[in-house]
Design an enzyme around this catalytic site. Structure first.
Site, PDB file in Angstrom:
ATOM      1  CB  THR A  60      -0.926   0.018   1.230  1.00 57.01           C
ATOM      2  OG1 THR A  60      -0.172  -0.370   2.379  1.00 57.01           O
ATOM      3  CG2 THR A  60      -2.080  -0.925   1.062  1.00 57.01           C
ATOM      4  CG  ASP A  61       0.312   3.941  -2.736  1.00 53.63           C
ATOM      5  OD1 ASP A  61       1.304   3.398  -3.192  1.00 53.63           O
ATOM      6  OD2 ASP A  61      -0.786   3.984  -3.312  1.00 53.63           O
ATOM      7  CB  SER A  80      -0.149   9.642   3.257  1.00 55.37           C
ATOM      8  OG  SER A  80      -0.481   9.842   1.912  1.00 55.37           O
ATOM      9  NE  ARG A  81       5.044   3.982   1.740  1.00 63.51           N
ATOM     10  CZ  ARG A  81       4.787   2.696   1.753  1.00 63.51           C
ATOM     11  NH1 ARG A  81       4.761   2.017   0.630  1.00 63.51           N
ATOM     12  NH2 ARG A  81       4.558   2.069   2.881  1.00 63.51           N
ATOM     13  CB  VAL A  82       0.755  10.590  -2.374  1.00 63.16           C
ATOM     14  CG1 VAL A  82       0.766   9.345  -3.193  1.00 63.16           C
ATOM     15  CG2 VAL A  82      -0.432  10.646  -1.457  1.00 63.16           C
TER      16      VAL A  82
END
Ligand SMILES: Nc1ncnc2c1ncn2[C@@H]1O[C@H](COP(=O)(O)OP(=O)(O)O)[C@@H](O)[C@H]1O
Ligand SMILES: [Mg+2]
Lengths: 505, 121
Positions: free
Chosen positions: A341-342, A367-369
């Site tokens: 997951t991101d 949250s990688r974004v």
């Protein structure tokens, strides 16, 4: 020019070709039925995932190909199915016939209604299993899915096309976060593109699902939501198929250019169902008795979450949920899903019990974004607040030991406590982005430092009402999606000061 | 019992391409119930694999005679079994192991009907 003769000649040719093409069938016989998993022999031409039909009209899906037998999971009742019955291949892969009419409905993984309303007419067959879009078809995440939950929107923003895991023990509010996010999609702000929601309930109690459906109805969230249910009393095969069915429906809407949010509640139970099937299929068991391909089970599902880069194409945002035991995220399934997951929203029992709800552990959640899934306005206030909160958490650990603290440290501690206070939020109470920005702006600019801790929540509530009645224009500016400008900051400052006089007076 | 042993049992059950009754009963007496079941199933399967069943609405010696040479050429080394199926309208059905191939008037009519239904839409 085409003459009548030509047409007739063509038709005649067609009839000849009918004569040539006889019907070819590939058949087999039922050998045994173990818990809804049928073993059959014959069927040498069948493909993995192909639908087969039984003599009694039932159908099933091929899940295992062995040297001389085939394992099939039943898609209907086991009644009247006997040893020696004939099975036929169909040449079709498992799919669900989707249409716009699915919106607002509660269905099982085969698309049959569970809400007592009439059957749903489909429009397009969507395969349950499909290869996820490749890298070139994807676009980086750049638009947020607004959850309406302050802590998430400000610190762990979720972007359209992202996969964000919600993980935590039982009863810590995982489902609550997902449902609140769905409810929040009823917002109709300017420039907001609607989000279609799909809630996939896997292995839950029927009564729990009924409550959720009722709540969504009450909150007017049903018209844009589809609920796919395979509850605890359904066969393992249904629970196994449910997320793929949900994803197929999501893909239908995505191809029409819609943005879709899909919740898988939860993938732990999905893995259990798959383990049960695998044991019946006699696949070799590995760690924690899961079959070796359990990783692939979830990765091929979550890879289908995507933001397409083609003009006019939509996105699928996935919110998988994982239930842990005693906060153990190092167990097999949690580690697997974390790695694909991101980012994750990590819920903690200590926080929940000390009254911090939603019980999100901000330090462990990522949250990688990041900021690319935030609007300009939110970005303007969130960065500073996050930094302050991180400092507070470090200081708070030290402050337990030291007795003498300088004034600046004390202020920081007090501000940190107030920041945590404003992130407390009741269930089913999503907050509009403009109001989120307003309250975060207020706390991080020190305007709450002189408000007693116990009054913070009342302050927030009344301040929100005040802004909504007296400062419509300001709220519009805050929620416009652009960075906060100096004039906006000044209006904000004035509004807070005015309100504080009312609040104290 | 292992799969390859079962295959050996099947192999010795046949003599000159015919099922040897004596051998079969000897084997049957020696096998446990569970293995016997598998043996019977394996025999059935083997039979299905080595025969081609030709179903026809009506069978006459003349018809068989006329087609014998052709069928032997298409299905070499297979036993050919004729079966009467009055439901087959002006057609023929070949079954071999798990594959069925059917050509009949009914089939053609069904296909035309399906095709007409498609173009109607
Ligand atoms: N933000 C919140 N504030 C107060 N109570 C909450 C909040 N979120 C969840 N709860 C309560 O916590 C309990 C468990 O929530 P639920 O979402 O069902 O947990 P999970 O899905 O993690 O098992 C429910 O009774 C719910 O009402
Ligand atoms: Mg739950």
């Amino acid at each position: 020019m085409i003459t009548t003769e030509d047409i007739i000649a063509k038709l005649e040719k067609r009839i000849h070709s009918f004569n040539d093409s006889g019907k070819k069938l590939n058949v087999g016989t039922v050998m045994k039925n173990t818990d809804g998993v049928i073993t059959a022999d014959g069927l040498s031409d069948v493909a993995m995932g192909e639908i087969v039909t039984f003599e009694n009209g039932n159908s099933g899906v091929v899940l295992n190909l062995d040297e001389d037998t085939v394992s099939i999971i039943l898609l209907g009742s086991q009644e009247n199915l006997k040893e020696g019955n004939r099975v036929e291949t169909t040449g079709k892969l498992l799919s669900i016939n989707v249409s716009n009419e699915y919106l607002g409905r509660t269905i099982n993984p085969l698309g049959n209604p569970l809400d007592g309303k009439p059957d749903i007419k489909g429009e397009k067959d969507m395969p349950l299993e499909r290869i996820a879009p490749g890298v070139v078809e994807r676009e980086p995440v750049n638009t947020p899915v607004k959850t309406g939950i302050k802590a998430i929107d400000a610190m762990i923003p979720i972007g359209r096309g992202q996969r964000e895991l919600i993980i935590g023990d039982r009863g810590l509010g995982k489902t609550a976060i997902a449902i609140d996010t769905i409810i929040n999609q009823r917002i109709q702000e300017k420039g907001h593109k609607r989000v279609i929601c799909i809630y996939v309930a896997i292995g839950q109690k029927r009564s729990t699902v009924a409550q959720i459906v009722n709540k969504l109805k009450e909150e007017k969230a049903l018209p844009y939501t589809i609920i796919v249910v395979a509850d605890a009393s359904d066969p393992a095969s249904f629970q196994y198929l449910a997320p793929y069915a949900g994803c197929a429906i999501a893909e239908y809407f995505m191809e029409k250019g819609e943005d879709v949010l899909i919740v898988y509640d939860d993938l732990t139970k999905h893995a259990w169902a798959y383990r049960q099937l695998s044991l019946v299929l006699r696949r070799p068991a590995g760690r924690e008795a899961y079959p070796g391909d359990v990783f692939y089970l979830h990765s091929r599902l979550l890879e289908r979450a995507v933001k397409l880069n083609k003009e006019g194409h939509g996105s699928i945002t996935a919110l998988p949920i994982i239930e842990t035991q005693a906060g153990d995220i190092s167990a097999y399934i949690p580690t697997n899903v974390i790695s694909i997951t991101d980012g994750q929203i990590f819920l903690e029992a200590d926080l929940f019990n000390s009254g911090i709800r939603p019980a999100i552990n901000v330090g462990n959640s990522v949250s990688r974004v990041g900021g690319s899934a935030q609007t300009g306005g939110m970005k303007s206030v969130a960065g500073k607040m996050r930094l302050e909160l991180a400092q507070y958490q470090e200081l708070a650990a030290f402050a337990q030991f030291g007795s003498e603290l300088d004034k600046e440290t004390l202020t920081r501690l007090e501000r940190g406590k107030r920041t945590i206070e404003i992130f407390k939020q009741a269930q089913y109470r999503p907050v509009a982005e403009s109001l989120q920005i307003a309250i975060i702006w207020t706390v991080s600019n020190g305007h709450l430092d002189d408000i007693p801790l116990e009054e913070i929540q009342r302050f927030e509530e009344e301040f929100s009402q005040y802004l909504q009645t007296r400062h419509k224009k300001l709220l519009e500016d805050l929620g416009s999606g652009t960075k906060l400008t100096e004039p906006i900051n000044q209006t904000m400052e004035k509004a807070v000061k005015d309100f504080k006089q009312l609040f104290h007076g | 019992m292992k799969q390859h042993m079962m295959k050996q049992l099947i192999a010795i059950s046949y003599k000159n391409n015919k099922l040897d009754e004596k051998v079969v009963f000897k084997i049957a007496c020696l096998l446990l119930r569970k293995d016997l079941k598998r043996y019977v199933r394996a025999l059935k399967n083997y039979e299905k694999k080595r025969t081609v069943t030709v179903s026809l609405p009506s069978i006459s010696r003349e018809l068989i005679h006329k087609n014998e040479y052709l069928l032997k050429k298409i299905f070499p080394k297979k036993e050919i079994l004729y079966k009467k199926d009055p439901l087959l309208m002006a057609g023929v059905r070949f079954s071999h192991h798990d594959t069925i191939f059917e050509m009949s008037l009914r089939n053609t009519l069904e296909q035309i009907a399906a095709h007409a239904g498609e173009t109607d839409r």
